[in-house]
Design a protein around this motif. Structure first.
Motif, PDB file in Angstrom:
ATOM      1  N   ALA A  22      40.578  41.815  41.420  1.00 36.22           N
ATOM      2  CA  ALA A  22      41.974  41.566  41.776  1.00 36.22           C
ATOM      3  C   ALA A  22      42.143  40.196  42.436  1.00 36.22           C
ATOM      4  O   ALA A  22      43.108  39.482  42.147  1.00 36.22           O
ATOM      5  N   LYS A  23      41.203  39.807  43.303  1.00 35.91           N
ATOM      6  CA  LYS A  23      41.312  38.533  44.009  1.00 35.91           C
ATOM      7  C   LYS A  23      41.272  37.360  43.028  1.00 35.91           C
ATOM      8  O   LYS A  23      42.077  36.425  43.115  1.00 35.91           O
ATOM      9  N   SER A  26      44.450  37.232  41.037  1.00 39.59           N
ATOM     10  CA  SER A  26      45.512  36.707  41.883  1.00 39.59           C
ATOM     11  C   SER A  26      45.515  35.185  41.898  1.00 39.59           C
ATOM     12  O   SER A  26      46.560  34.540  41.749  1.00 39.59           O
ATOM     13  N   SER A  32      50.447  37.391  44.113  1.00 43.86           N
ATOM     14  CA  SER A  32      49.857  38.159  45.206  1.00 43.86           C
ATOM     15  C   SER A  32      48.914  39.230  44.657  1.00 43.86           C
ATOM     16  O   SER A  32      49.074  39.693  43.521  1.00 43.86           O
ATOM     17  N   GLU A  33      47.940  39.620  45.468  1.00 40.46           N
ATOM     18  CA  GLU A  33      47.028  40.691  45.061  1.00 40.46           C
ATOM     19  C   GLU A  33      47.781  42.001  44.882  1.00 40.46           C
ATOM     20  O   GLU A  33      47.381  42.844  44.064  1.00 40.46           O
ATOM     21  N   ASP A  34      48.853  42.219  45.639  1.00 42.68           N
ATOM     22  CA  ASP A  34      49.660  43.437  45.475  1.00 42.68           C
ATOM     23  C   ASP A  34      50.237  43.520  44.062  1.00 42.68           C
ATOM     24  O   ASP A  34      50.247  44.590  43.455  1.00 42.68           O
ATOM     25  N   ILE A  36      48.994  42.084  41.347  1.00 42.39           N
ATOM     26  CA  ILE A  36      47.873  42.335  40.432  1.00 42.39           C
ATOM     27  C   ILE A  36      47.431  43.787  40.501  1.00 42.39           C
ATOM     28  O   ILE A  36      47.170  44.419  39.471  1.00 42.39           O
ATOM     29  N   ARG A  37      47.356  44.327  41.720  1.00 39.95           N
ATOM     30  CA  ARG A  37      46.950  45.735  41.850  1.00 39.95           C
ATOM     31  C   ARG A  37      47.952  46.658  41.166  1.00 39.95           C
ATOM     32  O   ARG A  37      47.562  47.672  40.588  1.00 39.95           O
TER      33      ARG A  37
END
Length: 251
Positions: A22-23, A26, A32-34, A36-37
């Motif tokens: 995820a990082k 991103s 943001s990672e949110d 992507i998650r």
């Protein structure tokens, strides 16, 4: 970039690299990672990948119904089953898991073999009816129809009285860091219990199961001492397993 385009790129990256983080995604998309998650959650819900901590892995195709799985990779399964059958020596006690490769395994056993086969698969047990010198011990319990195996507390209790030489484990996912996995929680418990009752656990893994993961962890990759793969398996898939100390047998 549209969400659909981003998801397509994520799946392409997953296919080429075998995992995504995820990082890194991103940073790659500048999001943001949110976000992507959320993409990974949605792709997971569509059955297109398997989310794990920090990212995602390829989803195993081996979670399809038994009849459908029986048609997949039939040549590879026969080769793997043949290599597994050759490991059972006269007089030994072997645990044979459920699954389509295990059903093929019993077909490969010579009629002259004198051994004991323990199984929680009615299909495996019935496949040994015509083997006059093989004693068959069928573990009872609740029938899990997806895989045609027994599961539950009664099955686990019955296993506690067994000491076997070999356990041939069927899985839906084999990954050097995510470990061994399967698509059902109770099956994961059963497989872990069976591994504890054998001197050696041998995993039967066609190519589709390698570097893939399913929802429920059976255990670390080191739960197995050996993994049987098809002869043409890419060395890039085998090397991490060998580095973990697993003996890889090419069928």
């Amino acid at each position: 970039m549209l969400t659909s385009q981003r998801k397509k790129l994520i799946l392409e990256k997953l296919a080429s690299e075998g995992q995504v983080l995820a990082k890194q995604l991103s940073e790659m998309f500048g999001l943001s990672e949110d976000t992507i998650r959320r993409d990974l959650r949605e792709l997971d819900s569509e059955g297109l990948l398997q989310r794990v901590h920090g990212g995602a892995l390829p989803v195993s195709p081996a979670i399809a119904p038994f009849a459908e799985r029986n048609k997949q990779e039939s040549g590879a399964k026969r080769a793997i089953a043949r290599a597994a059958a050759a490991m059972i020596l006269p007089g030994q006690v072997a645990i044979v898991d459920g699954g389509t490769t295990s059903a093929e395994l019993v077909k490969q056993l010579p009629l002259s073999l004198q051994a004991t086969i323990v199984t929680h698969s009615p299909s495996v047990a019935v496949g040994l009816v015509d083997h006059p010198q093989i004693e068959v011990i069928l573990i009872g319990g609740r029938l899990f129809k997806h895989s045609i195996v027994t599961v539950g507390a009664a099955a686990v209790e019955a296993m506690s009285h067994i000491r076997a030489d070999l356990y041939f484990m069927g899985v839906t996912g084999v990954h050097p860091t995510a470990g061994l996995s399967t698509g059902d929680l109770e099956e994961a418990y059963i497989k872990r219990a069976l591994a504890a009752r054998a001197a050696e656990t041998v995993v039967l893994a066609s190519a589709a199961k390698l570097n893939a993961a399913s929802q429920y962890a059976i255990g670390d990759i080191t739960l197995a001492q050996s993994i049987i793969v098809e002869r043409a398996t890419d060395e890039a898939l085998i090397s991490p397993l060998q580095q973990a100390g697993i003996s890889v047998i090419k069928a």
